[in-house]
Design a protein around this motif. Structure first.
Motif, PDB file in Angstrom:
ATOM      1  N   GLN A  53      11.392 -72.939 -25.225  1.00 54.06           N
ATOM      2  CA  GLN A  53      11.440 -73.814 -24.100  1.00 54.06           C
ATOM      3  C   GLN A  53      10.551 -74.673 -24.151  1.00 54.06           C
ATOM      4  O   GLN A  53       9.465 -74.774 -24.976  1.00 54.06           O
ATOM      5  N   MET A 111       6.758 -77.104 -27.608  1.00 57.96           N
ATOM      6  CA  MET A 111       7.635 -76.086 -27.518  1.00 57.96           C
ATOM      7  C   MET A 111       6.649 -74.660 -27.228  1.00 57.96           C
ATOM      8  O   MET A 111       5.649 -74.725 -27.526  1.00 57.96           O
ATOM      9  N   LYS A 112       7.480 -73.750 -26.364  1.00 52.76           N
ATOM     10  CA  LYS A 112       6.398 -72.533 -26.318  1.00 52.76           C
ATOM     11  C   LYS A 112       7.513 -71.487 -26.296  1.00 52.76           C
ATOM     12  O   LYS A 112       8.823 -71.712 -25.940  1.00 52.76           O
ATOM     13  N   LYS A 163       1.636 -83.663 -19.637  1.00 55.08           N
ATOM     14  CA  LYS A 163       0.928 -82.605 -19.027  1.00 55.08           C
ATOM     15  C   LYS A 163      -0.486 -82.366 -19.768  1.00 55.08           C
ATOM     16  O   LYS A 163      -1.415 -82.048 -19.150  1.00 55.08           O
ATOM     17  N   ARG A 164      -0.286 -82.431 -21.042  1.00 51.59           N
ATOM     18  CA  ARG A 164      -1.599 -82.013 -21.773  1.00 51.59           C
ATOM     19  C   ARG A 164      -1.966 -82.906 -22.905  1.00 51.59           C
ATOM     20  O   ARG A 164      -0.860 -83.688 -23.295  1.00 51.59           O
ATOM     21  N   VAL A 209       9.123 -68.150 -25.022  1.00 54.69           N
ATOM     22  CA  VAL A 209       8.882 -67.122 -23.689  1.00 54.69           C
ATOM     23  C   VAL A 209       9.733 -66.073 -23.918  1.00 54.69           C
ATOM     24  O   VAL A 209      10.745 -65.922 -24.710  1.00 54.69           O
ATOM     25  N   SER A 258       0.734 -74.572 -32.430  1.00 51.65           N
ATOM     26  CA  SER A 258       1.216 -75.238 -31.580  1.00 51.65           C
ATOM     27  C   SER A 258       2.641 -75.933 -32.469  1.00 51.65           C
ATOM     28  O   SER A 258       2.649 -76.213 -33.514  1.00 51.65           O
ATOM     29  N   GLN A 274       7.665 -77.224 -23.305  1.00 52.76           N
ATOM     30  CA  GLN A 274       6.645 -77.082 -22.373  1.00 52.76           C
ATOM     31  C   GLN A 274       6.112 -78.283 -21.943  1.00 52.76           C
ATOM     32  O   GLN A 274       5.615 -78.497 -20.782  1.00 52.76           O
ATOM     33  N   ASP A 275       6.137 -79.443 -22.928  1.00 51.92           N
ATOM     34  CA  ASP A 275       5.810 -80.800 -22.590  1.00 51.92           C
ATOM     35  C   ASP A 275       6.310 -81.713 -23.407  1.00 51.92           C
ATOM     36  O   ASP A 275       6.965 -81.308 -24.541  1.00 51.92           O
TER      37      ASP A 275
END
Length: 265
Positions: free
Chosen positions: A193, A151-152, A213-214, A154, A244, A195-196
């Motif tokens: 949101q 998650m990130k 993605k990562r 925003v 994280s 993120q991956d």
């Protein structure tokens, strides 16, 4: 005058109501199940007959829930000391079989009880080994994998303060607008949101997130913070500026992941 003869009259036993019979059968069933969970062989042998008798008092769905509830009570009674030995685990599996339940599906039925059971097993020093979706280092052992979303946070913005102003006609076909002002973008809050999406693998040396993605690594010797939530886990390592945050899928447990990481073998 002869004394009257004493006559004994047999009184028919009072018939139990359906509710009373259900309660009596339930109490006997649960008491025996608890004894069986603690290794009472006599109780385990008596359980099938009690199960058959108790089943008569329930509807199908109600009876299934009743058995799971009974198993949950037994599990919590056994791990009341926060430790689950191998012998205790065997007895719980035998109890589940007697109740015609699959203990392997406990996580789907009752995640909270499943977490208590697994963590109690870890407290006994019994650590599982699983296949990992990542390359392991020498001496490294994968303990568990979890479906997670990275998650990130925003910033949420909106436009405020704008005005169209007033249009003044100064000549035919010519007008002049006054009082117009541009709207400004202002911060009104934040939201999380995705993120991956990927897998969090917990080993005896580190936790590794492998996403679409990562990839992120969290070595335990660099771990400076861990915060557990009901559906997530935040990890902070000294070699990364930002922590994280992972949101766990419904079938994964942040509590179990945190228990593995906390051991730091």
């Amino acid at each position: 005058m002869q004394p009257a003869a004493h006559v004994e009259v047999e009184v028919a036993p009072k018939r139990l109501s359906r509710r009373q019979a259900k309660r009596q059968g339930r109490d006997s069933f649960e008491t025996t199940a608890l004894a069986a969970a603690h290794g009472d062989q006599t109780a385990l042998e008596a359980l099938p007959a009690l199960v058959a008798d108790a089943e008569r008092h329930y509807k199908a769905k109600e009876w299934e829930q009743r058995r799971w509830d009974t198993l949950a009570i037994a599990i919590r009674d056994v791990v009341d000391d926060d430790v689950l030995t191998e012998a205790e685990e065997r007895e719980l599996f035998r109890l589940a079989d007697a109740l015609d339940l699959d203990l392997q599906t406990l996580a789907v039925r009752d995640m909270a009880v499943f977490e208590e059971l697994v963590i109690a097993g870890l407290n006994d020093g019994r650590l599982p080994t699983v296949d990992a979706p990542v390359m392991l280092k020498s001496g490294e052992t994968a303990r568990a994998t979890f479906g997670v979303a990275l998650m990130k946070e925003v910033t949420v913005r909106e436009m405020r303060g704008g005005s169209h102003g007033v249009s003044i006609r100064v000549a035919k076909g010519v007008s002049y607008r006054v009082g117009a002002a541009r709207a400004k973008s202002v911060v009104v809050g934040t939201q999380m949101q995705v993120q991956d999406v990927g897998v969090l693998t917990v080993t005896n040396q580190r936790a590794i997130f492998t996403g679409d993605k990562r990839t992120l690594e969290f070595r335990y010797d660099k771990l400076v913070g861990m915060e557990q939530f009901s559906d997530g886990l935040r990890l902070n390592v000294s070699n990364r500026q930002l922590a994280s945050l992972f949101r766990f899928s419904a079938s994964s447990s942040p509590a179990i992941a945190a228990a593995f990481i906390s051991r730091q073998e």
